[in-house]
Design an enzyme around this catalytic site. Structure first.
Site, short mmCIF file in Angstrom:
data_model
loop_
_atom_site.label_atom_id
_atom_site.label_comp_id
_atom_site.label_asym_id
_atom_site.label_seq_id
_atom_site.Cartn_x
_atom_site.Cartn_y
_atom_site.Cartn_z
N TYR A 1 61.03 87.65 -40.87
CA TYR A 1 60.64 87.81 -39.45
C TYR A 1 60.59 89.28 -39.09
O TYR A 1 61.58 90.00 -39.25
CB TYR A 1 61.66 87.10 -38.57
CG TYR A 1 61.13 86.68 -37.23
CD1 TYR A 1 60.75 85.36 -37.00
CD2 TYR A 1 61.01 87.59 -36.19
CE1 TYR A 1 60.28 84.97 -35.77
CE2 TYR A 1 60.53 87.19 -34.96
CZ TYR A 1 60.16 85.88 -34.75
OH TYR A 1 59.69 85.49 -33.53
N TYR B 1 49.46 90.65 -38.24
CA TYR B 1 48.64 89.42 -38.40
C TYR B 1 48.57 88.66 -37.07
O TYR B 1 47.53 88.57 -36.43
CB TYR B 1 49.22 88.62 -39.56
CG TYR B 1 49.13 87.12 -39.55
CD1 TYR B 1 47.92 86.46 -39.77
CD2 TYR B 1 50.29 86.36 -39.42
CE1 TYR B 1 47.89 85.06 -39.81
CE2 TYR B 1 50.26 84.98 -39.48
CZ TYR B 1 49.06 84.33 -39.66
OH TYR B 1 49.03 82.96 -39.70
#
Lengths: 386, 134
Positions: free
Chosen positions: A285, A333
């Site tokens: 993460y 992204y």
């Protein structure tokens, strides 16, 4: 001690999909999740009527599970709306495996969707501070970024971590994004670009921070018996763990140590009977660059305080010995608020060999690790293929 | 139209605390069972789960545990950037979020001694800010 399941996993990921990502004006959180759910079920070769458990997390309804199940026409016999922030979906995987092990259902659908970018809901002020919010909110800390900045400042103080080392993460992650046509930010950046980007909350610059996008994702988890009958090779869930240590940042036990990730990682690795060194690809993460450094240390990929050195020299970039955040991450992204589901989607695709020019060769074992809140929660999932 | 300072919803845990701040007193709790100090205020000790908590006035002295300079902020705080937010560790061992005021950014460091300064915020409540001890 958790029992070892590596020899015979209970469940597998059998379907994954994203919805439209980036900017999705006119779409709703329900539409994005419906699109992702159709995609993930199609990926698995399953139908909506096969789904007997629903897992979701979101803040777009008082009960996201009730609204989404009704919208999709699903009547689940098992429902879990655990929301511990961006790591919720890694936690959902663990909960699904445990329930499958208990024989409660066979096919689970996990979804997430958000239109936070189009809604411009980020940055909206809080009209009132209730309960424990009242001891932090009135000081105006921009959250979550300010909380991660406080952690980064403490990490720099204790271990000598530098802004350049934080920037290494952003630059390497962007290199992966250039290989992913779905990534929102695909122009290469340099360490100087990160250091010269504007301050958001010192010591974090704009390019130390994740994107703010729309997007959704879905994952289908199946019991071992059903997984062998689906369309693609199962991606086995070998280990999982979760933990949370605090809610507000002033109550984080040690700002330079991600203790929730230490706990979740330890549980997941013990359950899988594997070690960090055995992972072929890791999806960590990356809400902020400091999140990655704290997590790599906590999971045991390097020692405490060594995360900055570990990521130096573009160690996590394509072609490097430590492939990490291979879809371009939350930094480049997409990052629709709660990013954890996309870590699992990418890890699954890497193990299936579906990643085209960003494919990590010979990837047999993958780790996906979510961090939620303000370094508050963590959940780790270890995946493997036959 | 400038945004209002958000309302602080006082409750059964916080009322005594905010009444103290309004009078310039930083009130924290102490557990009679385990003798440890507690902040923020609660009805149960997070160290030993005793409910024997009582109020004490803190020394108001502490050190900066970590800090950040916010260059972007939300709601009514957006117009105040840049400003320094810190987590201060009080002498009593508890930590709290605050602002550091009255000193240039260059002088703010982790470990610097600070002292509480209850300040009334324009169109808002009185808040426990901290200043560097000269």
């Amino acid at each position: 001690m958790p029992k070892l399941v590596a020899s015979s996993p209970y469940a597998a990921i059998v379907g994954v999909a994203e919805s439209d990502l980036g900017r999705t004006p006119g779409k709703t959180a329900l539409q994005l999740q419906a699109q992702a759910a159709r995609g993930a079920l199609d990926d698995a070769g399953l139908r909506f009527e096969d789904v007997d458990a629903l897992f979701c997390a979101g803040n777009w309804a008082w009960s996201p599970n009730l609204m989404l199940a009704e919208y999709l026409g699903i009547r689940p016999k098992y429902s879990d709306s655990t929301n511990i922030g961006g790591s919720s979906f890694e936690a959902h995987i663990g909960h699904a495996v445990a329930a499958i092990e208990a024989g409660l259902f066979d096919i689970a659908l996990i979804t997430y969707g958000s239109t936070q970018r189009s809604d411009r809901s980020r940055g909206r002020g809080n009209p009132a501070f209730r309960l424990t919010e009242q001891y932090e909110g009135p000081f105006g800390l921009p959250t979550p970024v300010g909380a991660y900045a406080l952690a980064a400042m403490r990490h720099m103080h204790e271990f000598g971590t530098t802004s350049e080392q934080l920037a290494e993460v952003a630059v390497a992650t962007r290199k992966w994004a250039t290989l992913n046509e779905k990534a929102m930010m695909r122009d290469p950046i340099t360490i100087d670009d990160v250091l010269n980007s504007r301050w958001i909350a010192e010591p974090l610059h704009l390019l130390d921070c994740c994107l703010v996008t729309d997007g959704g994702g879905a994952i289908v988890v199946a019991s071992a018996a059903r997984a062998r009958q689906t369309r693609k090779a199962p991606v086995w869930i070998l280990g999982h763990g979760e933990a949370h240590t605090h809610n507000t940042i002033a109550n984080m036990p040690d700002l330079a140590v991600h203790r929730a990730a230490i706990a979740s990682g330890r549980t997941a690795f013990a359950m899988a009977g594997l070690t960090p060194a055995e992972m072929d690809v890791v999806e960590i993460y990356d809400s902020f660059t400091i999140t990655v450094i704290l997590t790599l240390e906590a999971l045991g990929f390097c020692g405490h305080g060594e995360g900055g050195t570990f990521v130096s020299g573009q160690r996590t970039a394509p072609g490097s010995p430590f492939p990490m955040n291979t879809n371009g991450g939350g930094l480049s992204y997409c990052h629709p608020g709660m990013y954890g589901i996309f870590l699992l989607i990418e890890a699954t695709r890497q193990l299936r060999g579906e990643c085209g020019q960003r494919q990590v060769q010979g990837a047999n074992l993958a780790l996906a690790h979510g961090t939620g809140g303000v370094l508050s929660s963590a959940a780790t999932v270890i995946l493997g293929k036959d | 139209m400038p945004e209002q300072f958000p309302q602080i919803i006082l409750d059964g845990d916080s009322q005594v605390y905010w009444e103290g701040i309004a009078r310039g007193e930083l009130r924290i709790q102490r557990c009679a069972a385990c003798t440890r100090y507690v902040f923020y205020p609660r009805s149960i000790c997070p160290h030993c789960f005793s409910d024997r908590l009582s109020w004490v006035v803190a020394s108001g002295k502490g050190t900066i545990y970590s800090y950040t300079v916010a260059h972007q902020a939300f709601g009514p705080f957006a117009r105040e950037v840049p400003f320094v937010i810190a987590i201060v560790e009080l002498e009593e061992g508890v930590r709290m979020m605050t602002r550091i005021i009255g000193s240039p950014r260059e002088r703010i460091t982790i470990g610097a001694p600070v002292r509480v300064s209850c300040e009334s915020v324009a169109e808002g409540p009185t808040l426990p800010y901290f200043r560097l001890v000269e």
